[in-house]
Design a protein around this motif. Structure first.
Motif, PDB file in Angstrom:
ATOM      1  N   ILE A 126       0.821  -1.198   0.000  1.00  0.00           N
ATOM      2  CA  ILE A 126       0.000   0.000   0.000  1.00  0.00           C
ATOM      3  C   ILE A 126       0.867   1.264   0.000  1.00  0.00           C
ATOM      4  O   ILE A 126       2.038   1.237   0.383  1.00  0.00           O
ATOM      5  N   SER A 127       0.276   2.383  -0.433  1.00  0.00           N
ATOM      6  CA  SER A 127       1.002   3.646  -0.587  1.00  0.00           C
ATOM      7  C   SER A 127       0.652   4.685   0.468  1.00  0.00           C
ATOM      8  O   SER A 127       1.296   5.725   0.537  1.00  0.00           O
ATOM      9  N   SER A 128      -0.360   4.420   1.267  1.00  0.00           N
ATOM     10  CA  SER A 128      -0.890   5.457   2.157  1.00  0.00           C
ATOM     11  C   SER A 128      -0.064   5.664   3.422  1.00  0.00           C
ATOM     12  O   SER A 128      -0.308   6.624   4.159  1.00  0.00           O
ATOM     13  N   VAL A 129       0.901   4.805   3.699  1.00  0.00           N
ATOM     14  CA  VAL A 129       1.733   4.969   4.897  1.00  0.00           C
ATOM     15  C   VAL A 129       3.061   5.629   4.544  1.00  0.00           C
ATOM     16  O   VAL A 129       3.444   6.651   5.116  1.00  0.00           O
TER      17      VAL A 129
ATOM     18  N   ARG B 151       1.140  14.212   3.436  1.00  0.00           N
ATOM     19  CA  ARG B 151       0.629  13.240   2.470  1.00  0.00           C
ATOM     20  C   ARG B 151      -0.244  13.979   1.473  1.00  0.00           C
ATOM     21  O   ARG B 151      -1.141  14.727   1.870  1.00  0.00           O
ATOM     22  N   ARG B 152       0.030  13.764   0.179  1.00  0.00           N
ATOM     23  CA  ARG B 152      -0.742  14.432  -0.857  1.00  0.00           C
ATOM     24  C   ARG B 152      -1.247  13.399  -1.862  1.00  0.00           C
ATOM     25  O   ARG B 152      -0.533  12.451  -2.206  1.00  0.00           O
ATOM     26  N   PRO B 153      -2.476  13.603  -2.372  1.00  0.00           N
ATOM     27  CA  PRO B 153      -2.985  12.702  -3.404  1.00  0.00           C
ATOM     28  C   PRO B 153      -2.410  13.077  -4.756  1.00  0.00           C
ATOM     29  O   PRO B 153      -2.031  14.230  -4.969  1.00  0.00           O
ATOM     30  N   PRO B 154      -2.352  12.100  -5.693  1.00  0.00           N
ATOM     31  CA  PRO B 154      -2.711  10.695  -5.511  1.00  0.00           C
ATOM     32  C   PRO B 154      -1.560   9.822  -5.010  1.00  0.00           C
ATOM     33  O   PRO B 154      -1.783   8.663  -4.674  1.00  0.00           O
ATOM     34  N   LEU B 155      -0.342  10.347  -4.937  1.00  0.00           N
ATOM     35  CA  LEU B 155       0.821   9.521  -4.621  1.00  0.00           C
ATOM     36  C   LEU B 155       0.679   8.807  -3.287  1.00  0.00           C
ATOM     37  O   LEU B 155       1.021   7.631  -3.170  1.00  0.00           O
ATOM     38  N   ASN B 156       0.161   9.490  -2.284  1.00  0.00           N
ATOM     39  CA  ASN B 156       0.114   8.932  -0.938  1.00  0.00           C
ATOM     40  C   ASN B 156      -1.249   8.344  -0.573  1.00  0.00           C
ATOM     41  O   ASN B 156      -1.542   8.157   0.612  1.00  0.00           O
ATOM     42  N   TYR B 157      -2.073   8.077  -1.554  1.00  0.00           N
ATOM     43  CA  TYR B 157      -3.414   7.552  -1.298  1.00  0.00           C
ATOM     44  C   TYR B 157      -3.545   6.153  -1.887  1.00  0.00           C
ATOM     45  O   TYR B 157      -2.919   5.832  -2.903  1.00  0.00           O
ATOM     46  N   ASP B 158      -4.396   5.347  -1.266  1.00  0.00           N
ATOM     47  CA  ASP B 158      -4.792   4.053  -1.818  1.00  0.00           C
ATOM     48  C   ASP B 158      -6.197   4.173  -2.385  1.00  0.00           C
ATOM     49  O   ASP B 158      -6.970   5.071  -2.014  1.00  0.00           O
ATOM     50  N   ALA B 159      -6.556   3.241  -3.271  1.00  0.00           N
ATOM     51  CA  ALA B 159      -7.932   3.189  -3.770  1.00  0.00           C
ATOM     52  C   ALA B 159      -8.853   2.812  -2.605  1.00  0.00           C
ATOM     53  O   ALA B 159      -8.441   2.067  -1.708  1.00  0.00           O
ATOM     54  N   PRO B 160     -10.084   3.333  -2.600  1.00  0.00           N
ATOM     55  CA  PRO B 160     -10.724   4.147  -3.641  1.00  0.00           C
ATOM     56  C   PRO B 160     -10.442   5.643  -3.537  1.00  0.00           C
ATOM     57  O   PRO B 160     -10.799   6.397  -4.438  1.00  0.00           O
ATOM     58  N   ALA B 161      -9.824   6.100  -2.433  1.00  0.00           N
ATOM     59  CA  ALA B 161      -9.578   7.541  -2.285  1.00  0.00           C
ATOM     60  C   ALA B 161      -8.649   8.061  -3.374  1.00  0.00           C
ATOM     61  O   ALA B 161      -8.751   9.218  -3.808  1.00  0.00           O
ATOM     62  N   HIS B 162      -7.734   7.206  -3.839  1.00  0.00           N
ATOM     63  CA  HIS B 162      -6.763   7.584  -4.865  1.00  0.00           C
ATOM     64  C   HIS B 162      -7.426   7.821  -6.222  1.00  0.00           C
ATOM     65  O   HIS B 162      -6.987   8.675  -7.007  1.00  0.00           O
ATOM     66  N   THR B 163      -8.499   7.092  -6.510  1.00  0.00           N
ATOM     67  CA  THR B 163      -9.028   6.977  -7.866  1.00  0.00           C
ATOM     68  C   THR B 163      -9.488   8.289  -8.490  1.00  0.00           C
ATOM     69  O   THR B 163      -9.131   8.584  -9.646  1.00  0.00           O
ATOM     70  N   PRO B 164     -10.288   9.138  -7.816  1.00  0.00           N
ATOM     71  CA  PRO B 164     -10.759  10.345  -8.506  1.00  0.00           C
ATOM     72  C   PRO B 164      -9.644  11.317  -8.861  1.00  0.00           C
ATOM     73  O   PRO B 164      -9.716  11.999  -9.889  1.00  0.00           O
ATOM     74  N   TYR B 165      -8.610  11.388  -8.036  1.00  0.00           N
ATOM     75  CA  TYR B 165      -7.487  12.282  -8.339  1.00  0.00           C
ATOM     76  C   TYR B 165      -6.736  11.785  -9.567  1.00  0.00           C
ATOM     77  O   TYR B 165      -6.384  12.560 -10.461  1.00  0.00           O
TER      78      TYR B 165
ATOM     79  N   LEU C 198     -14.238  17.042  -4.642  1.00  0.00           N
ATOM     80  CA  LEU C 198     -13.027  16.744  -3.890  1.00  0.00           C
ATOM     81  C   LEU C 198     -12.782  17.831  -2.852  1.00  0.00           C
ATOM     82  O   LEU C 198     -13.090  19.003  -3.071  1.00  0.00           O
ATOM     83  N   GLU C 199     -12.247  17.426  -1.705  1.00  0.00           N
ATOM     84  CA  GLU C 199     -11.984  18.395  -0.646  1.00  0.00           C
ATOM     85  C   GLU C 199     -10.969  19.429  -1.119  1.00  0.00           C
ATOM     86  O   GLU C 199      -9.977  19.099  -1.762  1.00  0.00           O
ATOM     87  N   GLU C 200     -11.214  20.678  -0.768  1.00  0.00           N
ATOM     88  CA  GLU C 200     -10.376  21.776  -1.229  1.00  0.00           C
ATOM     89  C   GLU C 200      -8.906  21.558  -0.870  1.00  0.00           C
ATOM     90  O   GLU C 200      -8.015  21.723  -1.706  1.00  0.00           O
TER      91      GLU C 200
END
Length: 393
Positions: free
Chosen positions: A58-61, A73-87, A215-217
């Motif tokens: 996983i990438s979120s840690v 932590r910034r998306p999408p690099l530091n996010y896992d799916a499904p949170a990663h997907t829209p970015y 998406l959150e500002e």
């Protein structure tokens, strides 16, 4: 746990690659206590499998070793799916081949202009000068920024990268905040006057929805802040390393200059040979046993793409430049899986334009001073002084 290697022992690219070659052969899952402790995967099969298994790796840690000293932590690099997907979907939308092709003429103009000062002097540091300033124009064109942003971005990103490598928190904070200000201004501008989502990353992110909501500002701004710098780290190192190779191999340099149609294939082999990353990381979601070693959750695992791309089990004669290598598509310079580099087509175009411009504008170039290697998490050359012979004095 006993260290299997010390990533801080040398910044010399060839020495670091020799360490990885040794690890591939005798200790493919290696541990180091540097940077708080981490594992390194060096074989192509293991790196490709890990990158392709986002449920386990996983990438979120942790997404890079060493991490940003502030732990952000910034998306999408530091996010896992499904949170990663829209970015990722929003950014991918702006990187289709049709749009990339339309950027090519402007990028060639920018490259010629940014190389001109080195040509006029007949010398310069191709990584620190041309290699740092031309990518700022690539990012400016992709994000539809105003032209006066490019030199500011080049200087700010360079300051940030250098401070990050030496873990200088105050300078990292100051330079990063300057880029956050750029991202916030960009969001505000596109909120007032959006552009077509296929043409503009900020507009695409603003139009994206996650579970029916915008998406959150803060995270949207973070994704654009990531976009501002992501294309500024690797290009100077990659171009610098390519220029070192060509300065040492004049026959290949002259061959590519004489036949520009060979440049795209050369770019792919250069991407394999001089992949500029050794510290992209994951953590595991559960205990993983690999080659007799146990990796536990929370322990960073670096996917050493630079080592994987020189694995002799995949690439015969791995340290040699082989134009039109039959299995070149197997290289991992852009990663693999859900977190592969979104900007692949733009990065390929930018490197081909930079290299083609340098070759066309000269009748030859040679090394002209001491080289400086990149610190972890990168690998390659960050300072490459060249002596240039302009094609048109």
């Amino acid at each position: 746990m006993t260290d299997d290697f010390d990533p801080t022992a040398t910044d010399h690219p060839e020495e670091a690659l020799a360490v990885y070659a040794d690890l591939r052969a005798r200790c493919p899952v290696a541990h180091s206590s540097a940077y708080g402790g981490f594992w390194a995967l060096t074989r192509h099969a293991d790196v490709a499998a890990a990158a392709s298994d986002p449920r386990t790796f996983i990438s979120s840690v942790r997404a890079v070793v060493p991490s940003d000293p502030r732990g952000l932590r910034r998306p999408p690099l530091n996010y896992d799916a499904p949170a990663h997907t829209p970015y990722r979907r929003a950014l991918d939308r702006t990187l289709q081949r049709s749009r990339i092709d339309r950027l090519a003429p402007r990028l060639r103009e920018h490259a010629a202009r940014e190389l001109a000062p080195m040509l006029a002097r007949g010398s310069g540091d191709v990584a620190q000068e041309f290699g740092a300033r031309f990518p700022a124009w690539v990012t400016t064109e992709w994000l539809n920024l105003s032209p006066d942003t490019a030199p500011v971005l080049a200087d700010t990103a360079t300051r940030w990268v250098q401070a990050w490598r030496r873990m200088d928190g105050p300078v990292v904070n100051a330079a990063s905040e300057a880029m956050y200000d750029m991202a916030r201004a960009l969001v505000a501008a596109r909120r007032d006057r959006p552009l077509p989502v296929e043409e503009d990353p900020a507009s695409s992110l603003l139009a994206e929805r996650h579970q029916g909501e915008p998406l959150e500002e803060e995270q949207l701004v973070g994704a654009l802040r990531q976009s501002l710098v992501v294309g500024m780290v690797a290009p100077p190192i990659l171009l610098g390393s390519v220029c070192v190779h060509l300065a040492r191999d004049r026959e290949l340099q002259d061959r590519l200059r004489a036949d520009p149609s060979l440049v795209p294939a050369a770019v792919e082999e250069f991407l394999r040979l001089y992949t500029p990353y050794r510290g992209f990381a994951r953590t595991v979601a559960h205990d993983v046993d690999l080659h007799g070693r146990r990796i536990s959750p929370g322990e960073p695992v670096t996917l050493v793409y630079a080592a994987a791309n020189r694995d002799p089990d995949v690439f015969p004669d791995p340290d040699a430049f082989v134009l039109d290598r039959p299995n070149i598509s197997a290289h991992l310079a852009f990663g693999r899986g859900r977190h592969h580099c979104a900007g692949m087509p733009l990065a390929r175009l930018a490197l081909a334009v930079a290299l083609g411009t340098l070759l066309t504008a000269t009748t030859g170039f040679d090394l002209d001073g001491p080289l400086e290697g990149a610190r972890m998490p990168e690998i390659g050359y960050v300072s490459v002084p060249l002596r240039l012979t302009p094609a048109h004095p």
